[in-house]
Design an enzyme around this catalytic site. Structure first.
Site, PDB file in Angstrom:
ATOM      1  N   ASP A  49      34.934  51.259  35.929  1.00 30.28           N
ATOM      2  CA  ASP A  49      34.586  52.428  36.619  1.00 30.28           C
ATOM      3  C   ASP A  49      35.788  53.496  36.973  1.00 30.28           C
ATOM      4  O   ASP A  49      35.493  54.508  37.248  1.00 30.28           O
ATOM      5  CB  ASP A  49      33.665  52.207  37.856  1.00 30.28           C
ATOM      6  CG  ASP A  49      34.522  51.143  38.712  1.00 30.28           C
ATOM      7  OD1 ASP A  49      35.472  51.099  38.630  1.00 30.28           O
ATOM      8  OD2 ASP A  49      33.920  50.829  39.929  1.00 30.28           O
ATOM      9  N   SER A  50      36.944  53.119  36.553  1.00 31.36           N
ATOM     10  CA  SER A  50      38.370  53.963  36.722  1.00 31.36           C
ATOM     11  C   SER A  50      38.018  54.901  35.984  1.00 31.36           C
ATOM     12  O   SER A  50      38.559  56.016  36.053  1.00 31.36           O
ATOM     13  CB  SER A  50      39.342  53.287  36.367  1.00 31.36           C
ATOM     14  OG  SER A  50      39.463  52.644  35.355  1.00 31.36           O
ATOM     15  N   ASP A  88      32.178  47.410  33.915  1.00 36.00           N
ATOM     16  CA  ASP A  88      31.833  47.685  35.295  1.00 36.00           C
ATOM     17  C   ASP A  88      30.667  47.978  35.838  1.00 36.00           C
ATOM     18  O   ASP A  88      29.934  48.893  35.351  1.00 36.00           O
ATOM     19  CB  ASP A  88      32.852  48.600  36.108  1.00 36.00           C
ATOM     20  CG  ASP A  88      34.341  47.884  36.429  1.00 36.00           C
ATOM     21  OD1 ASP A  88      34.301  46.751  36.760  1.00 36.00           O
ATOM     22  OD2 ASP A  88      34.971  48.592  36.826  1.00 36.00           O
ATOM     23  N   LYS A 118      31.558  43.274  35.297  1.00 37.53           N
ATOM     24  CA  LYS A 118      32.345  43.044  36.250  1.00 37.53           C
ATOM     25  C   LYS A 118      31.818  43.499  37.513  1.00 37.53           C
ATOM     26  O   LYS A 118      31.234  44.742  37.569  1.00 37.53           O
ATOM     27  CB  LYS A 118      33.725  43.566  36.065  1.00 37.53           C
ATOM     28  CG  LYS A 118      34.739  43.263  37.088  1.00 37.53           C
ATOM     29  CD  LYS A 118      36.279  43.549  36.807  1.00 37.53           C
ATOM     30  CE  LYS A 118      36.725  44.845  36.652  1.00 37.53           C
ATOM     31  NZ  LYS A 118      36.468  45.627  38.106  1.00 37.53           N
ATOM     32  N   GLU A 120      32.724  43.935  41.852  1.00 34.24           N
ATOM     33  CA  GLU A 120      33.747  43.725  42.946  1.00 34.24           C
ATOM     34  C   GLU A 120      32.960  43.006  44.054  1.00 34.24           C
ATOM     35  O   GLU A 120      31.882  43.151  44.712  1.00 34.24           O
ATOM     36  CB  GLU A 120      34.034  45.167  43.606  1.00 34.24           C
ATOM     37  CG  GLU A 120      34.832  45.810  42.544  1.00 34.24           C
ATOM     38  CD  GLU A 120      35.446  47.151  43.113  1.00 34.24           C
ATOM     39  OE1 GLU A 120      35.202  47.581  44.394  1.00 34.24           O
ATOM     40  OE2 GLU A 120      35.844  48.036  42.351  1.00 34.24           O
ATOM     41  N   GLU A 187      43.433  42.172  42.397  1.00 37.01           N
ATOM     42  CA  GLU A 187      44.222  43.471  42.153  1.00 37.01           C
ATOM     43  C   GLU A 187      44.937  43.697  43.503  1.00 37.01           C
ATOM     44  O   GLU A 187      44.301  43.534  44.482  1.00 37.01           O
ATOM     45  CB  GLU A 187      43.007  44.899  42.186  1.00 37.01           C
ATOM     46  CG  GLU A 187      43.655  46.024  42.025  1.00 37.01           C
ATOM     47  CD  GLU A 187      42.929  47.183  41.740  1.00 37.01           C
ATOM     48  OE1 GLU A 187      41.773  46.918  41.210  1.00 37.01           O
ATOM     49  OE2 GLU A 187      43.221  48.371  41.881  1.00 37.01           O
TER      50      GLU A 187
END
Ligand code: KIV
Length: 277
Positions: A49-50, A88, A118, A120, A187
């Site tokens: 999602d960057s 993501d 993925k 978080e 991270e």
């Protein structure tokens, strides 16, 4: 009858057994063309999602939507053949309930064909990870600095640099592994802590600003190619494409303005007239 592609794609299960073996090589990609280049050398392509910051110039990943992820996930699947493609789940698409997470993950997997998602979060997402894994969704977890929580964290700061802060991060790592994640991104976590977690948990750790001891490494492609204006300390620039692109664009503008481009090689002449036509 299904048509099988000749190249077998890596799966989450293939990655899971790489713990402690040959390091896992991962990069992000959001487009078919870069996916094709990355696919030749990487085990994992993350449609991160960057992309909100890199492609759309957003301040954070928070505004990214599921539709944005699906569009780019589909492009990356079309451009790649061998790597495991992980997409993501964006902020707001999975935190409300396990059911919401499953519906979002199922949409991503059905509409892109990717091999895993993925999300978080550590302990707080363990129940969701177990729910997804039990229902056929391979989950890569993401702990340490979790950029989707920027509005709570206040800044993108490295985690665990005081030993007093280690315990919750280690508990996060243990929780996602026990819940059935097939790997975990760590991270911006202090190096000794990332190394310790890697030694402690049974699933591969993928480091970004973590430790060379991790079972794999990931970077944002545009950061390591020198295309991002600002990058964190943990990025190593393997190319400096920004200035090369700018020079190419400058030369193009000069050529267009002076009518040097297009040249004779870049235009179509007339077909020679057929006799009697
Ligand atoms: O969104 C992303 O690109 C990521 C990587 C930085 C791990 O989550």
């Amino acid at each position: 009858m299904s048509v099988q592609s000749e190249t077998k794609r890596l799966t989450a299960a293939d990655l899971r057994v790489r713990k402690g073996a040959m390091p896992i090589v991962a990069l992000t990609s959001y487009h078919a063309h870069t996916a094709r280049l990355v696919d030749k050398h990487c085990d994992v392509i993350l449609v991160g999602d960057s992309l909100g910051m890199v492609m759309h110039g957003l301040e954070s990943t928070v505004p990214v939507t599921l539709d944005m992820m699906i569009l780019q996930g589909h492009a990356v699947m079309r451009g790649s053949r061998r790597a495991l493609v992980v997409v993501d789940l964006p902020f707001g698409s999975y935190e409300a309930s396990k059911e919401q997470a499953f519906l979002s993950a199922a949409r991503v997997m059905k509409e892109t064909g990717c091999g895993a998602i993925k999300l978080e979060g550590g302990r707080r997402m363990a129940g969701t990870i177990a729910f997804l894994a039990e229902r056929g969704v391979p989950v890569m977890a993401h702990i340490g600095l979790t950029p989707q929580s920027i509005n709570v964290l206040g800044s993108f700061r490295a985690q665990g640099r005081d030993q007093a802060d280690w315990a919750p991060i280690e508990e996060d790592a243990r929780a996602v592994a026990a819940a059935g994640a097939f790997s975990v991104v760590i991270e911006a976590v202090a190096e000794p802590l990332a190394a310790r977690i890697t030694a402690e948990i049974p699933i591969p750790t993928i480091g970004i600003g973590a430790s060379p001891a991790c079972d794999g490494q990931i970077l944002v492609l545009e950061d390591m190619l020198g295309l991002s204006p600002r990058v964190p300390k943990f990025v190593r620039r393997y190319a400096d494409l920004g200035p090369s692109i700018e020079t190419a664009v400058e030369n193009y503008a000069v050529d267009v303005r002076s009518r040097v481009f297009p040249g004779p090689d870049n235009v179509y002449g007339m077909k020679s007239a057929k006799p009697g036509a």
